[in-house]
Design an enzyme around this catalytic site. Structure first.
Site: not given
Length: 405
Positions: A9, A111-112
């Site tokens: 993350d 974003d993960e």
DNA sequence: TCTGGGGTCCTAGGACCC
DNA sequence: TCTGGGGTCCTAGGACCC
């Protein structure tokens, strides 16, 4: 075989990525170290906090609140606008780098992602060392930091990466659940939102541990089918697989908050035309056809509603999407001022449904050809470079949208 | 100078069929 | 001359995620 899943993350993704961009372009200050946020455009009624710096967080600023509120909490707050193009690039670079470690990578959002090391565990005897290597390399290579959660399933890996931030590695294996996860407020559990948290609190359930140990019958009465799933999650049980994503979306949608509340039918339909082109092109890029189309609204009172239909023949043509969107609009618009309007396509198939007659087929092929040419031009010059003449006048909003790209 | 945008999934209720 | 019940499909609305 012991399963090893990582959840990675990016810390404060939008803000970190903007910080990197600004530093690379001669900006003297690292905006991660000052009270700053990434915010939407207030003049277009999109003034909300998209990401905040740790310093801004100390002032009590939260994601998705209005910039107006955020400034009240911290008058010296610095607001930077979002740069989605750059964010997409950062995301792509990161995913590409991570995929060197295992082919089993599932991107979960911009974003993960999840990495599954189960199949490759013989390569990586000490997964902690691997995590440490990734953490360090990302920082050096890209200039931003990540949190890494390590567990034997996705849920626990995700929960673990959410522990202390930034730039940290955490584990959450089965034996660690009572000490690391159970003391947390129940709202911290993945998939427990505000509503569910409130309902659980009413039942005297305040921590994840409370939920894990609550009588299932009580939960069933208030959460029906969801009850079992909720309790399993609180106990750290999750059997979902890391799926290397190449599978298609289940829906494609576009929506826009308008600069003021529109009451003019013609104006609203022009927005729909624009949007039909956008979702249509996205669908054509995937070489798919949609069977279901919906028009969605938010009115001035922030009440949302929608209207949908199932098409006789699946389509991906702008013109057909637009015509049906207008039909849905005519059937459903309550003549209330509209704040936000959008189109959603779903129920995708590989072909159009109907067995076409010879003439229809010819027409269809011609239309597809035309569409192909339009797409090529649009790709080169941007959305709206080729649109019907009816849309030419009075498209302030759209031109501004164009400029942004 | 209130409250973004793109997704997924679930539920309730109606229509329709047998 | 009081209207069951199961299955399926569809729609609207809402919760939740990042």
């Amino acid at each position: 075989m012991k399963k090893i899943i990582f959840h990675i993350d990016v810390n404060n993704a939008f803000l970190s990525w903007s910080a990197v961009y600004l530093l690379q372009h001669g900006y003297q200050q690292d905006i991660r170290t000052i009270p700053s946020v990434i915010g939407g455009d207030e003049t277009k009624r999109k003034g909300v906090v998209l990401a905040k710096s740790p310093v801004a967080k100390q002032y009590g600023i939260i994601t998705a609140e209005t910039l107006y509120m955020a400034r009240k909490k911290c008058p010296q707050l610095q607001v930077f606008s979002a740069n989605y193009q750059w964010y997409r690039k950062c995301s792509e670079n990161l995913m590409q780098y991570l995929s060197q470690y295992t082919p089993c990578l599932e991107q979960f959002s911009i974003d993960e992602c999840f990495l599954d090391f189960t199949g490759t565990s013989f390569l990586y005897k000490d997964y902690r060392k691997v995590a440490e290597k990734i953490r360090k390399e990302v920082k050096e290579k890209f200039g931003f930091t990540v949190n890494i959660g390590i567990a034997s399933n996705k849920l626990c890996a995700k929960m673990a990466s959410d522990f202390e931030k930034p730039d940290k590695i955490h584990t959450l294996f089965q034996e660690e659940i009572p000490t690391k996860m159970w003391p947390l407020p129940v709202g911290d559990l993945f998939m427990v939102g505000k509503r569910s948290e409130f309902k659980l609190n009413q039942l005297g359930i305040y921590t994840i541990g409370d939920l894990a140990n609550a009588p299932l019958s009580l939960l069933k009465r208030h959460f029906k089918n969801q009850a079992f799933f909720l309790q399993e999650a609180a106990r750290g049980i999750d059997s979902s697989k890391v799926i290397a994503k190449s599978e298609q979306n289940k829906c494609i949608s576009v929506s826009e908050t308008l600069q003021y509340d529109y009451k003019d039918e013609a104006k609203l339909k022009k927005i729909l035309l624009y949007q039909a082109e956008e979702v249509g092109r996205a669908l054509r890029e995937q070489r798919m056809y949609a069977k279901s189309i919906a028009v969605t609204y938010k009115n001035a009172m922030f009440k949302s509603y929608s209207h949908q239909m199932t098409l006789l023949n699946a389509t991906n043509l702008t013109d057909e999407i637009y015509k049906n969107a207008c039909l849905l609009f005519d059937q459903s618009w309550r003549e209330d001022p509209i704040r936000n309007i959008g189109i959603r396509l779903s129920d995708f198939t590989m072909n159009t449904q109907e067995q076409l007659s010879f003439f229809h087929e010819k027409e269809d092929k011609l239309e597809n050809k035309v569409q192909e040419v339009i797409d090529k031009i649009t790709k080169k010059y941007g959305t709206g470079s080729l649109i019907p003449a009816s849309y030419k006048e009075d498209s302030r909003q759209s031109h501004e949208k164009l400029k942004k790209r």
